[in-house]
Design an enzyme around this catalytic site. Structure first.
Site, PDB file in Angstrom:
ATOM      1  N   ASP A 136       0.828  -1.203   0.000  1.00 18.53           N
ATOM      2  CA  ASP A 136       0.000   0.000   0.000  1.00 18.53           C
ATOM      3  C   ASP A 136       0.861   1.252   0.000  1.00 18.53           C
ATOM      4  O   ASP A 136       0.470   2.281  -0.554  1.00 18.53           O
ATOM      5  CB  ASP A 136      -0.923  -0.002   1.224  1.00 18.53           C
ATOM      6  CG  ASP A 136      -2.074  -0.992   1.083  1.00 18.53           C
ATOM      7  OD1 ASP A 136      -2.310  -1.470  -0.037  1.00 18.53           O
ATOM      8  OD2 ASP A 136      -2.722  -1.283   2.104  1.00 18.53           O
TER       9      ASP A 136
ATOM     10  N   ASP B   7      -3.507   9.985   5.168  1.00 15.58           N
ATOM     11  CA  ASP B   7      -3.664  10.869   6.319  1.00 15.58           C
ATOM     12  C   ASP B   7      -2.576  11.920   6.418  1.00 15.58           C
ATOM     13  O   ASP B   7      -1.478  11.780   5.867  1.00 15.58           O
ATOM     14  CB  ASP B   7      -3.688  10.052   7.619  1.00 15.58           C
ATOM     15  CG  ASP B   7      -2.569   9.018   7.705  1.00 15.58           C
ATOM     16  OD1 ASP B   7      -1.431   9.329   7.316  1.00 15.58           O
ATOM     17  OD2 ASP B   7      -2.834   7.883   8.148  1.00 15.58           O
TER      18      ASP B   7
ATOM     19  N   LEU C 269      -7.220   4.026  12.446  1.00 19.23           N
ATOM     20  CA  LEU C 269      -7.863   2.841  13.020  1.00 19.23           C
ATOM     21  C   LEU C 269      -7.122   2.378  14.270  1.00 19.23           C
ATOM     22  O   LEU C 269      -7.743   2.037  15.285  1.00 19.23           O
ATOM     23  CB  LEU C 269      -7.914   1.724  11.977  1.00 19.23           C
ATOM     24  CG  LEU C 269      -8.585   0.417  12.409  1.00 19.23           C
ATOM     25  CD1 LEU C 269     -10.057   0.639  12.737  1.00 19.23           C
ATOM     26  CD2 LEU C 269      -8.429  -0.648  11.325  1.00 19.23           C
TER      27      LEU C 269
END
Length: 289
Positions: free
Chosen positions: A73, A148, A192
């Site tokens: 990712d 983010d 998260l």
């Protein structure tokens, strides 16, 4: 049969033997189908003997109508920040750990690519954030982020003090280890682990998650992604903090610096194979029974 995409750019994680193997298979696949391809400089390191042209990221964005990111990712996050303005869609081949974004398995790569090149795929638009650092009214730094923007302490076991405003309205002052401002895509990343909610990728929202807040009632909050977030770093000369975008782009902050975060005007285009199911990805990656 004419391929849906005519020029393909390849971006990858560098110096990884498993990535090199996947890149070799991918280049052979494209050559057999007569589809022109170029390698980003990061990918060229892993396949030094390839005859495929090597170009800069900027030239890749200008020349290609599809980018394939081979890695984890993190590789796709890096590609997204550089390709969003050009509107180049990205397909991720997972050679990392989780694969929330790069979701095509190497064993299924050629089968999936045959479908994608035939125009059989699902496309999503994912929101990015744009962050800038202001000091005495002057912009010192700016960057985009797909996951983010994080303001956090570093190199010292001491909390920092942050004052947050939303659209010019005071939200709170918090003492904590930092603050995560995440897109729906990034809600399954650092946010998260900080106790934030999982947001569906199609939501027009930003989640703000405090990192280890001193006041336990300081909880995550979800706001509209049209909002402008401004965070001011308080404290004395011993305050040590920085802002990071996607955990990859970093900039040190001084006391009084203002970090301004907005939704980026252009989204990233993310491609998935036919039948992609976001909830299935969550079940698999988070081991939901």
């Amino acid at each position: 049969m004419t391929a849906h995409f005519q020029n393909i750019g390849i971006i990858s994680k560098s110096a990884d033997p498993s990535v090199a193997e996947t890149l070799a298979t991918l280049l052979s696949f494209l050559e057999q189908r007569g589809i022109p391809a170029v390698l980003d400089e990061s990918a060229a390191v892993s396949v030094p003997d390839a005859v495929t042209p090597v170009v800069s990221r900027e030239e890749l964005a200008a020349r290609c109508d599809l980018a394939i990111a081979v890695g984890g990712d993190g590789t796709l996050l890096n590609a997204a920040r550089s390709l969003a303005d050009a509107g180049v869609p990205i397909l991720g081949i997972n050679r990392g750990r989780l694969g929330f974004l790069a979701d095509v398995l190497p064993a299924e790569m050629t089968h999936c690519l045959d479908k994608v090149l035939a125009g059989e795929f699902q496309e999503e638009e994912r929101t990015l954030l744009h962050a800038e650092v202001l000091r005495n009214g002057q912009r010192l730094h700016h960057s985009d982020a797909l996951n983010d923007v994080v303001i956090h302490k570093f190199d010292i076991a001491r909390m920092i003090e942050l004052e947050t405003h939303i659209d010019g309205r005071f939200l709170n002052t918090q003492r904590s280890d930092g603050l995560v401002m995440a897109t729906p895509t990034g809600s399954t990343a650092y946010a998260l682990s900080g106790g934030g909610p999982i947001l569906h990728p199609t939501l027009s929202a930003i989640v703000l998650v405090p990192i280890c807040p001193h006041t336990l009632t300081n909880r995550p909050i979800v706001i509209n992604d049209h909002a402008c977030i401004e965070v001011v770093l308080h404290g004395g000369s011993t305050t040590e903090a920085q802002v990071t975008c996607d955990g990859q782009v970093k900039f040190p902050l001084d006391c009084g610096d203002r970090v301004r975060v907005r939704r980026k005007d252009k989204p990233i285009r993310l491609l998935h194979p036919p039948g992609h199911d976001h909830y299935e990805v969550l079940r698999e990656k988070l081991r939901w029974g």
